[in-house]
Design an enzyme around this catalytic site. Structure first.
Site, mmCIF file in Angstrom:
data_model
loop_
_atom_site.group_PDB
_atom_site.id
_atom_site.type_symbol
_atom_site.label_atom_id
_atom_site.label_comp_id
_atom_site.label_asym_id
_atom_site.label_seq_id
_atom_site.Cartn_x
_atom_site.Cartn_y
_atom_site.Cartn_z
ATOM 1 C CG PHE A 1 38.247 55.632 35.934
ATOM 2 C CD1 PHE A 1 37.573 55.169 37.144
ATOM 3 C CD2 PHE A 1 38.228 57.086 35.817
ATOM 4 C CE1 PHE A 1 36.662 55.841 38.053
ATOM 5 C CE2 PHE A 1 37.310 57.831 36.362
ATOM 6 C CZ PHE A 1 36.562 57.305 37.525
ATOM 7 C CB ALA B 1 44.595 42.447 40.955
ATOM 8 N NE ARG C 1 37.607 36.114 55.217
ATOM 9 C CZ ARG C 1 38.710 36.609 55.554
ATOM 10 N NH1 ARG C 1 39.913 36.470 55.127
ATOM 11 N NH2 ARG C 1 38.938 36.871 56.994
ATOM 12 C CB ILE C 2 32.846 40.117 51.430
ATOM 13 C CG1 ILE C 2 32.447 39.495 49.937
ATOM 14 C CG2 ILE C 2 32.553 41.478 51.354
ATOM 15 C CD1 ILE C 2 32.889 39.912 48.670
ATOM 16 N N PRO D 1 32.056 44.415 53.376
ATOM 17 C CG PRO D 1 30.454 43.507 54.770
ATOM 18 C CD PRO D 1 31.994 43.629 54.668
ATOM 19 C CE LYS E 1 36.822 33.567 42.908
ATOM 20 N NZ LYS E 1 35.561 33.124 42.408
ATOM 21 N N GLY E 2 38.583 39.821 42.997
ATOM 22 C CA GLY E 2 38.689 41.197 42.644
ATOM 23 C C GLY E 2 37.102 41.777 42.577
ATOM 24 C CB VAL E 3 34.842 43.780 44.471
ATOM 25 C CG1 VAL E 3 34.707 42.434 45.143
ATOM 26 C CG2 VAL E 3 35.629 44.667 45.255
ATOM 27 C CD GLU F 1 39.102 46.671 36.090
ATOM 28 O OE1 GLU F 1 39.565 47.253 34.942
ATOM 29 O OE2 GLU F 1 39.909 46.048 37.036
HETATM 30 MO MO1 MOS Z 1 41.896 49.189 35.711
HETATM 31 S S1 MOS Z 1 41.192 49.668 33.845
HETATM 32 O O1 MOS Z 1 42.984 47.984 35.543
HETATM 33 O O2 MOS Z 1 42.710 50.855 36.501
#
Ligand code: MOS
Length: 756
Positions: free
Chosen positions: A250, A519, A640-641, A644, A713-715, A717
């Site tokens: 986290f 990322a 793109r996933i 899923p 892309k990022g998923v 957060e």
């Molecule tokens: Mo996260 S707060 O970039 O581990």
């Protein structure tokens, strides 16, 4: 596959159990059967046990420690204090960029926060070390603790978060407010939250001469090696960090902390491996947290409900000796179109441990305030909250005017609303009840999270038996990276995922970058994509230069890798297997290596974000004020996933964090002492199964040709953004009471409540 290029490329139109497939996670079985080894599971021969003694005051100095009593304990081997702590090669009060923090490693007797390390006891057993620490019996000179806005010191920060600008202005905010038909203005307060990972910060360090091997949960292996090398005055390659599994990070395991440095120091000093695991209570201080914020928002709207001004001011708490401030106001920069936007931050120095990145740092707390403020503005305009957001939809990035690399937010709104049944929502609050007489409310919020890219490296070894070993040194901290990265590599190599072994979680491997900022899959995935492509290119060169190959003369341009075979692009029949190519060349394998960086041209021309919309239903007992989230629907678009199943799991996780932020989490300190009243999982509330309703996460298709060559892309957060506001807005819709302080508690909803 969407991202075919002119170079040799792997394709899976037909042989399809690859990227895009909902494979189960590779580490799942190891974890549920207890075979996954975490840092504290390591027991090298001769291990000594360390326990940190931590301060019970927030500010002052340690006057005395009874070191003799601790040392007299039969199991105790050594007691580290400022008096005998060996020197470090890097000043711990100097920050080490990037992402460096000042750390407390017994440099003097000053106490700057509760739970600061003030000594470390090393013993033959954990019990002896614990007893030794208790015998230290610290005495203090105590100064009054600065615990909040009334006694903290305000300052203008140079930067916020990990280097973001503290102030961003677009247009003239006062002019925008002056022309507004309506102005809504309010302050929103968010609490301090602690990461509370299931796995504590643990470390096992063992030295061999001037080389050190460290078992620890770590989100940033290569960066940490470089930092440890600087602290200990050794080359970075002499530091090996092993982090095969990580029990919740986290953000707190991306940053080095004092206790772990002390454990490594003790191991060198004593010539033994040293193991340290913080207790849960000890993690309330030296290993970061989400800092408190007080956010003021002013929104101007015209007669049609369009924003004329969006002003977001965030006061953020930080420690007395470092600078991390939750970049909350920046949440107002990427989302809504307004001719005037001002995001600005102010710092508040308190006697607390330094805050740090935690689960969408800035985006989470900033989105919580912004999305409630948007709901209040919609209410003032007499508009449906979704219509209000659509009226303020940003077609380009509001502050920069850049086009988005992709943005399927409108589709998220439409599909999420449809799944939720939003069109049935009455505009007025306190108008819905269920069959039991509970108040029912519906609220929504927009989700957004940026797409950073961390430089990463990878290696792909493609073997004649149609298997591959791919290596990149990041960590799967539960997000499913092992599985998704293997899928990306398999695709690049023209193999099936089960033919691909992925090695990661160790710093000796190619630098996989940081597992953070949502990322990792994109960053390490790009490195693997490139490394796989490099291996295939080598094969193609062997084949096309070989007169005995059916691919002879085809040239790189015309070759495709698929199902363990290269074939001509213009004729699938004309090709041969990897095994045949390698055998004729007298090779057993080819090794592709690659790096991934973001093309600076793309970063300067495009704004890159994942987007989403979250819809929440709450039911509230009208007499008791008890709040239950009963439904959550999120619709997210993130390029793109790759997998899923795992992406949906990430969204669920984020949305559950959102429930947690909205209704549960808060670290409470005693205002007189700065001590924590709930530094345990019994009283620091996080949602349990009974608090988590039926969750729905819709994967909205989105093709992003710009963000990177794999379109990912990022998923990780994004799910927490939008959700907090959606729940808070649903609470208002159920009750007619607007609560602007998180977490929202039942007493906030009771008439006559004095809760502030
Ligand atoms: Mo996260 S707060 O970039 O581990």
């Amino acid at each position: 596959m969407q991202h075919e290029t002119a170079s040799p490329t792997a394709r899976h139109h037909r042989h399809g159990s690859n990227a895009g497939q909902p494979l189960t996670r590779r580490d799942g079985l190891l974890k549920v059967t207890g075979r996954a080894t975490y840092a504290a599971d390591n027991h090298p021969d001769g291990t000594l046990y360390a326990v940190v003694a931590t301060s019970s005051i927030a500010r002052g100095r340690v006057r005395s420690l009874n070191v003799e009593a601790a040392k007299a304990h039969p199991g105790v081997v050594e007691v580290l204090t400022p008096a005998n702590r060996p020197p470090l090669a890097h000043d711990p009060d100097e920050k080490m960029p990037p992402f460096g923090f000042r750390v407390e490693v017994l440099q003097d007797d000053t106490v700057r926060y509760v739970n600061q390390p003030i000594a470390m006891v090393i013993a033959q057993s954990l019990e002896a070390a614990t007893e030794g620490a208790a015998l230290l019996d610290p005495r203090y000179e105590t100064e009054p603790a600065r615990t909040g806005p009334s006694n903290g010191t305000r300052f203008d920060p140079q930067a916020i978060g990990v280097g973001a600008p503290a102030r961003t202005a677009h247009g003239d905010i006062e002019a925008g407010l002056a022309v507004a038909a309506r102005v809504t203005e309010a302050e929103y307060v968010t609490p301090s939250q602690y990461h509370n990972a299931m796995e504590p910060h643990a470390i096992v360090a063992q030295w061999d001469g001037d080389r050190v091997t460290i078992d620890m949960p770590n989100q940033a292996l290569a960066l940490s090696c470089a930092s440890y090398a600087a602290y200990f005055g050794i080359p970075a390659e002499n530091v090996v960090i092993r982090s095969p599994f990580l029990g919740g990070g986290f953000g707190s395991k991306a940053i080095l902390n004092g206790p772990q440095i002390l454990a490594i120091l003790a191991a060198r000093m004593l010539g033994h491996p040293v193991k340290l695991a913080l207790t849960r209570a000890q993690m309330y201080g030296p290993v970061g947290h989400r800092g408190r914020t007080w956010q003021k928002l002013r929104l101007g709207t015209d007669a049609q409900g369009r924003l004329t001004a969006l002003h977001h001011h965030a006061l953020g708490a930080t420690s007395s000796f470092d600078e991390f401030i939750e970049p909350a106001a920046n949440a107002s920069l990427p989302l809504y179109a307004s001719p005037a936007i001002l995001a600005e931050h102010e710092g508040l120095r308190l006697d607390i441990g330094t805050p740090g990145p935690m689960r969408a740092p800035g985006e989470a707390s900033g989105s919580a305030a912004l999305e409630v403020a948007m709901d209040e503005a919609a209410e003032a305009c007499g508009m449906d909250p979704l219509d209000f957001r659509l009226a303020n939809y940003a077609e380009t990035e509001p502050v920069t005017g850049k086009p988005f690399s992709s943005k399927a937010l409108r589709e998220c709104y439409v599909e999420g609303a449809k799944r939720f049944g939003w069109s049935e929502r009455p505009l007025a609050p306190r108008t819905m009840r269920d069959e039991n007489g509970f108040l029912v409310g519906w609220g929504m919020g927009t989700a957004v999270f940026p797409c950073p890219h961390f430089p990463a490296e990878a290696r792909a070894t493609l073997r004649a038996d149609d298997t591959a070993l791919v290596e990149t040194g990041g960590v799967d901290m539960g997000q499913g990276a092992w599985t998704a990265l293997a899928q990306i590599a398999a695709e690049a190599l023209g193999l099936d995922p089960d033919q691909v072994e992925l090695r990661s979680g160790e710093s000796t491997l190619p630098d996989g970058g940081i597992a953070g900022g949502s990322a990792h899959t994109a960053s390490a995935g790009m490195a693997l994509h490139n490394a796989g492509g490099n291996a295939i290119a080598q094969l193609a060169e062997l084949a096309t230069a070989d007169p005995e190959s059916p691919l002879f003369g085809a040239g790189n341009i015309g070759v495709v890798a698929q199902a363990g075979r290269l074939h001509r692009r213009d004729d699938e029949q004309r090709g041969e297997t990897y095994a045949a190519i390698l055998a004729r060349a007298g090779r057993t394998e080819v090794v592709g290596t690659a790096k991934s960086t973001r093309d600076p041209a793309v970063a300067s021309t495009h704004a890159m974000y994942s987007h989403g919309a979250v819809f929440a239903e709450v039911k509230i007992d009208p007499d008791l004020g008890q709040i239950r989230t009963t439904r959550l629907v999120g619709a997210f678009a993130a390029g793109r996933i790759i997998n899923p199943r795992l992406v949906r799991s990430q969204y669920f996780g984020g949305m559950i964090w959102g429930i947690s932020f909205a209704l549960h989490e808060e670290a409470i300190t005693d205002r007189r002492t700065g001590r924590f009243l709930n530094a345990d999982l019994a009283e620091y509330h996080v949602p349990v199964n009974a608090d988590v309703p039926a969750l729905d996460a819709l994967l909205i298709p989105e093709d992003d040709p710009h963000v990177n060559a794999i379109g990912v892309k990022g998923v990780g957060e994004i799910g927490i953004t939008g959700t907090v506001g959606a729940i808070a807005n649903a609470v208002w819709h159920a009750t007619g009471t607007r609560v602007r302080r998180f977490p929202i508690r039942m007493e906030d909803l009771l008439a006559g409540s004095s809760a502030e």
